[in-house]
Write a protein that holds these residues in place. Structure first.
Motif, PDB file in Angstrom:
ATOM      1  N   UNK A   1       0.832  -1.206   0.000  1.00  0.00           N
ATOM      2  CA  UNK A   1       0.000   0.000   0.000  1.00  0.00           C
ATOM      3  C   UNK A   1       0.865   1.255   0.000  1.00  0.00           C
ATOM      4  N   UNK A   2       1.984   1.194   0.712  1.00  0.00           N
ATOM      5  CA  UNK A   2       2.876   2.359   0.724  1.00  0.00           C
ATOM      6  C   UNK A   2       3.479   2.580  -0.658  1.00  0.00           C
ATOM      7  N   UNK A   3       3.799   1.469  -1.354  1.00  0.00           N
ATOM      8  CA  UNK A   3       4.318   1.621  -2.723  1.00  0.00           C
ATOM      9  C   UNK A   3       3.277   2.280  -3.608  1.00  0.00           C
ATOM     10  N   UNK A   4       2.010   1.927  -3.390  1.00  0.00           N
ATOM     11  CA  UNK A   4       0.959   2.522  -4.213  1.00  0.00           C
ATOM     12  C   UNK A   4       0.828   4.015  -3.945  1.00  0.00           C
ATOM     13  N   UNK A   5       1.238   4.460  -2.746  1.00  0.00           N
ATOM     14  CA  UNK A   5       1.234   5.891  -2.446  1.00  0.00           C
ATOM     15  C   UNK A   5       2.418   6.606  -3.092  1.00  0.00           C
ATOM     16  N   UNK A   6       3.299   5.828  -3.723  1.00  0.00           N
ATOM     17  CA  UNK A   6       4.415   6.455  -4.420  1.00  0.00           C
ATOM     18  C   UNK A   6       5.744   6.328  -3.688  1.00  0.00           C
ATOM     19  N   UNK A   7       5.799   5.478  -2.678  1.00  0.00           N
ATOM     20  CA  UNK A   7       7.057   5.290  -1.962  1.00  0.00           C
ATOM     21  C   UNK A   7       7.832   4.124  -2.576  1.00  0.00           C
ATOM     22  N   UNK A   8       9.151   4.196  -2.469  1.00  0.00           N
ATOM     23  CA  UNK A   8       9.995   3.095  -2.940  1.00  0.00           C
ATOM     24  C   UNK A   8      11.096   2.875  -1.911  1.00  0.00           C
ATOM     25  N   UNK A   9      11.583   1.647  -1.844  1.00  0.00           N
ATOM     26  CA  UNK A   9      12.518   1.293  -0.776  1.00  0.00           C
ATOM     27  C   UNK A   9      13.675   0.469  -1.326  1.00  0.00           C
ATOM     28  N   UNK A  10      14.863   0.719  -0.808  1.00  0.00           N
ATOM     29  CA  UNK A  10      16.037  -0.090  -1.159  1.00  0.00           C
ATOM     30  C   UNK A  10      16.717  -0.498   0.139  1.00  0.00           C
ATOM     31  N   UNK A  11      16.599  -1.765   0.544  1.00  0.00           N
ATOM     32  CA  UNK A  11      17.230  -2.200   1.789  1.00  0.00           C
ATOM     33  C   UNK A  11      18.734  -2.381   1.623  1.00  0.00           C
ATOM     34  N   UNK A  12      19.395  -2.553   2.747  1.00  0.00           N
ATOM     35  CA  UNK A  12      20.849  -2.660   2.731  1.00  0.00           C
ATOM     36  C   UNK A  12      21.321  -3.954   2.067  1.00  0.00           C
ATOM     37  N   UNK A  13      20.684  -5.058   2.439  1.00  0.00           N
ATOM     38  CA  UNK A  13      21.152  -6.374   1.994  1.00  0.00           C
ATOM     39  C   UNK A  13      20.645  -6.624   0.576  1.00  0.00           C
ATOM     40  N   UNK A  14      21.586  -6.732  -0.368  1.00  0.00           N
ATOM     41  CA  UNK A  14      21.173  -6.900  -1.760  1.00  0.00           C
ATOM     42  C   UNK A  14      20.588  -8.279  -2.002  1.00  0.00           C
ATOM     43  N   UNK A  15      21.285  -9.294  -1.501  1.00  0.00           N
ATOM     44  CA  UNK A  15      20.874 -10.668  -1.768  1.00  0.00           C
ATOM     45  C   UNK A  15      20.033 -11.185  -0.609  1.00  0.00           C
ATOM     46  N   UNK A  16      18.839 -11.625  -0.894  1.00  0.00           N
ATOM     47  CA  UNK A  16      18.014 -12.209   0.152  1.00  0.00           C
ATOM     48  C   UNK A  16      17.014 -11.240   0.742  1.00  0.00           C
ATOM     49  N   UNK A  17      17.266  -9.933   0.627  1.00  0.00           N
ATOM     50  CA  UNK A  17      16.293  -8.959   1.115  1.00  0.00           C
ATOM     51  C   UNK A  17      15.777  -8.121  -0.057  1.00  0.00           C
ATOM     52  N   UNK A  18      16.697  -7.438  -0.738  1.00  0.00           N
ATOM     53  CA  UNK A  18      16.274  -6.652  -1.901  1.00  0.00           C
ATOM     54  C   UNK A  18      15.929  -7.550  -3.083  1.00  0.00           C
ATOM     55  N   UNK A  19      16.560  -8.716  -3.140  1.00  0.00           N
ATOM     56  CA  UNK A  19      16.287  -9.646  -4.245  1.00  0.00           C
ATOM     57  C   UNK A  19      16.219 -11.076  -3.729  1.00  0.00           C
ATOM     58  N   UNK A  20      15.521 -11.916  -4.474  1.00  0.00           N
ATOM     59  CA  UNK A  20      15.582 -13.357  -4.253  1.00  0.00           C
ATOM     60  C   UNK A  20      16.778 -13.853  -5.064  1.00  0.00           C
ATOM     61  N   UNK A  21      17.839 -14.326  -4.401  1.00  0.00           N
ATOM     62  CA  UNK A  21      19.111 -14.571  -5.107  1.00  0.00           C
ATOM     63  C   UNK A  21      19.003 -15.543  -6.271  1.00  0.00           C
ATOM     64  N   UNK A  22      18.209 -16.602  -6.114  1.00  0.00           N
ATOM     65  CA  UNK A  22      18.165 -17.624  -7.159  1.00  0.00           C
ATOM     66  C   UNK A  22      17.034 -17.390  -8.151  1.00  0.00           C
ATOM     67  N   UNK A  23      16.480 -16.184  -8.162  1.00  0.00           N
ATOM     68  CA  UNK A  23      15.473 -15.883  -9.169  1.00  0.00           C
ATOM     69  C   UNK A  23      16.065 -14.906 -10.179  1.00  0.00           C
ATOM     70  N   UNK A  24      15.442 -14.889 -11.354  1.00  0.00           N
ATOM     71  CA  UNK A  24      15.964 -14.049 -12.424  1.00  0.00           C
ATOM     72  C   UNK A  24      15.716 -12.571 -12.138  1.00  0.00           C
ATOM     73  N   UNK A  25      16.430 -11.722 -12.857  1.00  0.00           N
ATOM     74  CA  UNK A  25      16.244 -10.285 -12.670  1.00  0.00           C
ATOM     75  C   UNK A  25      14.811  -9.875 -12.991  1.00  0.00           C
ATOM     76  N   UNK A  26      14.220 -10.487 -14.022  1.00  0.00           N
ATOM     77  CA  UNK A  26      12.847 -10.116 -14.380  1.00  0.00           C
ATOM     78  C   UNK A  26      11.908 -10.433 -13.227  1.00  0.00           C
ATOM     79  N   UNK A  27      12.136 -11.571 -12.561  1.00  0.00           N
ATOM     80  CA  UNK A  27      11.290 -11.916 -11.427  1.00  0.00           C
ATOM     81  C   UNK A  27      11.549 -10.968 -10.259  1.00  0.00           C
ATOM     82  N   UNK A  28      12.785 -10.535 -10.137  1.00  0.00           N
ATOM     83  CA  UNK A  28      13.105  -9.587  -9.082  1.00  0.00           C
ATOM     84  C   UNK A  28      12.578  -8.187  -9.397  1.00  0.00           C
ATOM     85  N   UNK A  29      12.371  -7.904 -10.675  1.00  0.00           N
ATOM     86  CA  UNK A  29      11.706  -6.650 -11.025  1.00  0.00           C
ATOM     87  C   UNK A  29      10.246  -6.727 -10.592  1.00  0.00           C
ATOM     88  N   UNK A  30       9.668  -7.903 -10.779  1.00  0.00           N
ATOM     89  CA  UNK A  30       8.273  -8.116 -10.389  1.00  0.00           C
ATOM     90  C   UNK A  30       8.108  -8.017  -8.871  1.00  0.00           C
TER      91      UNK A  30
END
Lengths: 363, 523
Positions: B338-367
């Motif tokens: 819901x916060x994203x729908x209000x126009x907020x975006x977030x980038x956490x510290x941990x790239x692998x496992x938090x910001x992204x699912x490590x074993x998924x493709x970039x397209x899935x991580x875009x989703x």
């Protein structure tokens, strides 16, 4: 020389496809050794197991009949396992589905109820399976109870409930005291596809379930949710997906599919409710799910293969006096090899030359 | 300590360690291409290069974690083949990794004991641990559990653990990335002392000023090849950067006419108890962030930055809706979607496992973060073409380098994955961006791209909140800086007026309350 397991940079798509085949190959080798120990000729035993059923029309139909419940249950289980929810109690959900659907068949028996009975039975079976599966799921999210244990233990509860019903209230009065209900009415029976054959409508339902599973996992946001919650829980939460809701959802779906398989089996090939309606479909489906790589199409193929082991096992018992339990041994060994070979998707074997041992005085 | 020595003069007769033509091939990709390197005793040798230049592969090979495809390693002139890290340690090679491998619920001594190869008794290990930590001025209490320790202290465990093997050659992978300026200075004292004892040190870093100050020799890698070995003291930071990147690094530039508009993100008296028993309590956090503005949050890691991020993103919900206001909407009780729908975006510290699912493709991580907004999902069905397009746009706009169009997230180097993770959010054109450690462990080139992107986003009217431990970074891009300490946030200072000393004091916990009072009066 030294053999080491080395992590791959990316998962190997080739091995993901080949690994089940390697597992089957290794299982066949192990089984041959086992047959030899039992004093049977391994080649002819394997022939009876895996070749004979495939060249006989009746056996082919029977393979499809046995594969039907396996496919339905395994598709549901694959959703659970992908989401990291471990439903081991599909056997219980299968039995409860059979019981709930049979209730309507027993109640309407001899009345001139119309064609609504069978659809209502299927619905009841699915609903009961879903509710029964929700018990361990709720215990897990509410109290943190291990769903592996609770779902497994509920299998025995379902088993004994069925036993009680067919020996007590629902026993066929004209059944010579056998623990069974009366044969279901035609409106409460799953129709066969070919006149005089054994293949029934359930096979079509199973194929529909495969198609639905493939679309759900590959094309929908819910399928993505299931996969990401299992693969990376923290990332899933960051994505806005709720793992708790998903545990409940996947347990409910897999329970519903197991329950549906249960009532289809009872209202189809069996024709009445009795103990022993399942040769362990709920457990074999776990193997099917993993052998099929938790992928709907893979599960279809794996279910046909494991159905073959059931039929082959029966024939081997008749033709070669090999105990029927060997089938379960076979399935267990197969699951073991499947899980072992799966590590090759993310890892690979490497031979490294013997290392020059540290010479003393090197430092 | 010891006199700085010109690179050409070696007190030892021969190098301690040599690599000759070291090559590591993955399929058709050359991670290391015929690398030669000589490591001399009594020298601190810098290893420089962008992400993906092959630094990690090289040090992992030296430490026995990876077997080279071709080439030879020599130890004191004799050929050496390493089947694993324990053999490297047996030769006298020690390594301190960038990411610590410590068990939070075990004590310092237990963690050290687990990492040692020998058959020493636990009592002896504890005694020796205390002695080593005293000798080198690395104070550690062996009986404390790791979760109670600061990041700097945790790093000390790793260094002491390595030193307890008495290594002749010590490798350190970006050791100052997690330290305050004062802590970094203490580390340099230790390293200079180790050097004076005749040990060789291989020092991986992105901080070029630091390398110039500390190191005697520098080997620079680019694209898997060695491009130069030089004396960093004779170079400038700019010339070192040029060799690393193979061209000029773009300086980040703030837009001249940035307009500060309406408040986009308001936090009112936010208090939260932690989920995790080892977590930090957030106490009375409040600030106001306007469109066009970049607010920095400084502080040593573990002072509540992660908890604040979870509260802002909606991974932790607050009972009071009004504690967090996103673009005019009370959002404290809203989910991250819901916060994203209000126009907020977030980038956490941990790239692998938090910001992204490590074993998924970039397209899935875009989703993963884009499913609620944009066109990647229609009526519950995912649109693969739109997902791939997002990947392509991110790749193009932010120069994400990868082996194929849609690889798994885990296969990207840290800097490239970070560019993807930040770019993925910026392309959604958020009005509020909350980003935690935007350039942690990222090379100069990628860091410049990310910082410029944050500045450009603010210039386009968004409000940007940057949490970082890197004071230089905050000084470069923020308008105001607040400091976090023990779950409390100081009143923001204007960046141009915030001296390092003043921030350092706040980071140490002094005078948070005294700075709060005048600000409250002003507001």
């Amino acid at each position: 020389m030294q053999l080491v397991l080395e992590k791959r940079a990316e998962r190997s798509a080739t091995i993901a496809l080949v690994s089940p085949l390697i597992a089957i190959g290794l299982t066949l080798v192990t089984m041959s050794i086992l047959f030899a120990i039992l004093g049977k000729n391994p080649l002819s035993a394997l022939g009876v197991y895996f070749i004979d059923p495939l060249i006989d029309g009746y056996s082919l139909q029977e393979i499809a009949v046995k594969a039907t419940p396996l496919v339905m249950i395994a598709i549901g289980l694959s959703l659970c396992y992908l989401a990291n929810a471990w439903n081991i109690g599909a056997e219980g959900q299968f039995l409860i589905g059979a019981v709930a659907g049979s209730w309507l068949a027993v109640k309407t028996q001899g009345t001139d109820a119309g064609h609504w009975v069978l659809p209502a039975m299927l619905l009841l079976g699915a609903l009961a399976g879903a509710l029964y599966a929700l018990i361990p799921a709720i215990c897990k999210v509410r109290f943190g109870a291990s769903e592996i244990l609770t779902s497994l233990m509920l299998v025995y509860v379902a088993d004994l409930l069925l036993d009680y019903l067919v020996r007590g209230p629902w026993r066929d009065p004209k059944g010579f005291n056998f623990p069974t209900t009366a044969e279901f009415d035609p409106v409460a029976t799953v129709p066969v596809l070919i006149e005089g054959g054994r293949l029934h409508l359930g096979a079509i339902i199973a194929l529909a379930v495969v198609a639905a599973g493939a679309v759900l996992l590959g094309r929908t946001i819910n399928g993505f949710e299931i996969r990401v919650v299992g693969a990376a829980p923290r990332a899933a939460r960051f994505g806005g997906f709720n793992a708790t809701r998903l545990i409940l959802l996947t347990f409910a779906i897999s329970g519903a599919l197991a329950g549906l398989a249960g009532i289809v089996e009872v209202a189809g090939p069996v024709g009445h409710l009795q103990p022993g309606i399942s040769p362990g479909y709920g457990f074999t489906a776990i193997i099917v799910a993993f052998l099929g790589r938790l992928n709907p199409i893979g599960i279809l193929v794996a279910a046909l293969f494991l159905a073959l082991t059931f039929i082959g096992g029966e024939q081997a018992q008749i033709a070669m006096k090999i105990p029927l339990d060997v089938t379960k041994v076979f399935q267990g060994i197969l699951l073991f090899y499947v899980l072992a070979c799966d590590s090759l998707i993310l890892y690979r074997f490497r031979l490294i030359a013997a290392s020059s041992k540290v010479q003393s005085g090197a430092h | 300590m010891s006199d700085p020595m010109p690179a050409a003069l070696h007190t030892a007769a021969a190098p301690l360690f040599q690599a000759a033509g070291l090559t590591k091939r993955y399929g058709t990709f050359l991670a290391n291409d015929r690398i030669d390197i000589d490591i001399w005793p009594e020298q601190i040798h810098a290893l420089l290069g962008e992400n993906g230049a092959g630094k990690s592969t090289l040090v992992k090979t030296i430490y026995g974690l990876i077997q080279p495809t071709e080439g030879e390693m020599r130890w004191r002139g004799r050929p050496m083949v390493l089947a694993g890290p324990s053999e490297a340690r047996a030769h006298g090679i020690g390594m301190v990794f960038q990411h610590f491998s410590l068990f939070d619920n075990l004590t310092v001594a237990e963690n050290v004991a687990l990492g040692l190869d020998g058959k020493e008794s636990f009592r002896d290990i504890s005694a020796r641990l205390e002695q080593v930590s005293k000798t080198y001025g690395l104070p550690l209490d062996p009986r404390r559990e790791v979760w109670q320790l600061s990041v700097g202290e945790r790093q000390r465990i790793e260094i002491v653990r390595a030193l307890m093997q008495n290594p002749g050659f010590l490798i350190l992978d970006e050791p100052t990335a997690v330290l305050t300026p004062q802590e970094a200075d203490q580390l340099f004292t230790v390293l200079n002392r180790l050097k004076a004892e005749g040990r060789a040190i291989l020092y991986i870093s992105h901080k070029l000023e630091e390398v110039k100050r500390l190191c005697d020799t520098a080997t620079i890698l680019r694209g898997g090849r060695k491009v130069a070995t030089c004396n960093p003291k004779a170079e400038t930071a700019a010339s070192l950067a040029r060799m690393m990147v193979g061209g000029e690094i773009k300086q980040v530039r703030a837009a001249a006419d940035r307009r500060i508009t309406v408040p986009r993100l308001i936090v009112n008296d936010l208090c939260l108890t932690p989920d995790d028993p080892h977590g930090v309590w957030l106490e009375h956090i409040g600030f106001e962030l306007r469109g066009g503005e970049i607010l920095g949050i400084a502080g040593v890691a573990g002072n509540g930055q992660d908890e604040l991020f979870a509260a802002l993103s909606g991974e932790r919900l607050s009972k009071e809706p009004g504690t967090i206001v996103i673009d005019g909407h009370a959002a404290g009780h809203l989910s991250i979607t819901q916060r994203r729908k209000l126009g907020a975006a977030f980038v956490p510290e941990e790239r692998l496992g938090h910001a992204t699912a490590p074993r998924m493709r970039l397209s899935e991580n875009a989703l993963l973060t884009g499913h609620a907004t944009g066109n990647m999902v229609r009526r519950g069905f995912v649109n693969t073409a739109a997902m791939l397009k997002t990947v392509d746009r991110t790749t193009e706009t932010f120069d994400v380098r990868k082996a194929k169009r849609d690889p798994e997230a885990a296969s990207l180097s840290g800097g490239n994955l970070q560019k993807f993770v930040v770019g993925r959010e910026i392309l959604r054109e958020p009005v509020v961006l909350v980003v935690n450690q935007p350039t942690w462990g990222v090379d100069a080139g990628a860091a410049a791209v990310i910082r410029q992107a944050l500045l450009d986003l603010a210039a386009s009217g968004a409000a940007v909140l940057v949490t970082s431990q890197d004071l230089d970074e905050l000084a470069e891009i923020t308008d105001r800086i607040a400091v976090m300490f023990h779950g409390r946030l100081s009143a923001p200072l204007k960046t141009v007026e915030a001296s390092r000393e003043r921030l350092g004091l706040l980071m140490g916990g002094s005078s948070i309350d005294s700075t709060e009072a005048p600000h409250a009066a002003r507001a």
